[in-house]
Design an enzyme around this catalytic site. Structure first.
Site, PDB file in Angstrom:
ATOM      1  N   ILE A  50       0.875  -1.165   0.000  1.00 44.03           N
ATOM      2  CA  ILE A  50       0.000   0.000   0.000  1.00 44.03           C
ATOM      3  C   ILE A  50       0.914   1.218   0.000  1.00 44.03           C
ATOM      4  O   ILE A  50       1.879   1.285   0.768  1.00 44.03           O
ATOM      5  CB  ILE A  50      -0.953  -0.009   1.223  1.00 44.03           C
ATOM      6  CG1 ILE A  50      -1.861   1.227   1.221  1.00 44.03           C
ATOM      7  CG2 ILE A  50      -0.186  -0.124   2.526  1.00 44.03           C
ATOM      8  CD1 ILE A  50      -2.901   1.214   2.337  1.00 44.03           C
ATOM      9  N   SER A  51       0.650   2.168  -0.877  1.00 45.45           N
ATOM     10  CA  SER A  51       1.539   3.320  -1.033  1.00 45.45           C
ATOM     11  C   SER A  51       1.530   4.216   0.201  1.00 45.45           C
ATOM     12  O   SER A  51       0.563   4.256   0.963  1.00 45.45           O
ATOM     13  CB  SER A  51       1.116   4.155  -2.247  1.00 45.45           C
ATOM     14  OG  SER A  51       1.278   3.429  -3.438  1.00 45.45           O
TER      15      SER A  51
END
Length: 205
Positions: A50-51
């Site tokens: 997940i960024s």
């Protein structure tokens, strides 16, 4: 988290308000919940991440830059755990999000449903092909970087639309690229260096 992001330059308040409405801890593994609001990327399984919140905020701020109205249809390439799709859902009337890894596709569908997101359609497919059934798109954003921008994405970008994606830079690393579809063709800007998972074709079951 949002207050910290607000102190950084070039963050769009509409993006920050949407992020404030999405509980990021619901989209990370239970063992990592205590890190959910730190400005760091986190593993979500299947070799994906997940960024960082700051990267999400930056890319979506670029996506809606200059717009005074709500985005219509948006394409996201690389759904991952569904977090960015949930934030996009607060900025657009409809989000089509394509994920090539079946396990992540199922995870994102469940997590978006449980979070009450109703205007995002998660598709199990090859994101390099875009998603023609919902095209053209006012915005396209990608969570993976390739050697260049796939032609299918350009073909599906509406006139006046904007595309934000990581792409291989001349130095061999990755940088953010912003492409706009104008009446005279496509304009392209290369921005800061970034690091994303590689853009791949095909499906993973």
């Amino acid at each position: 988290m949002v207050q910290r992001l607000r102190q950084q330059p070039d963050m769009d308040e509409r993006v920050l308000q949407s992020m404030a409405q999405v509980p990021r801890h619901r989209f990370v593994e239970s063992a990592l919940v205590n890190q959910a609001y730190a400005d760091t990327s986190l593993p979500i399984g299947w070799g994906q991440t997940i960024s960082k919140p700051s990267v999400v905020a930056r890319m979506l701020s670029l996506l809606i830059h200059g717009r005074t109205s709500t985005l219509g249809r948006v394409l996201e390439v690389g759904t991952g755990c569904g977090y960015q799709a949930a934030v996009l859902a607060g900025l657009a009337r409809h989000v089509a999000s394509v994920e090539r890894i079946q396990g992540l596709y199922a995870l994102a569908k469940r997590q978006l449903s449980e979070s009450g997101v109703r205007n995002a359609n998660v598709v199990f497919g090859d994101g390099m092909r875009g998603y023609r059934p919902s095209a053209p798109y006012d915005g396209i954003v990608a969570a993976a970087g390739g050697e260049d921008i796939p032609q299918a994405w350009l073909d599906q970008l509406a006139l006046g639309g904007r595309l934000v994606a990581p792409c291989t830079s001349p130095s061999g690393g990755q940088s953010l690229v912003v492409i706009e579809h104008t009446v005279t063709g496509f304009t392209r800007q290369q921005l800061e260096a970034v690091q994303f998972v590689p853009l791949k074709s095909g499906l993973v079951s």
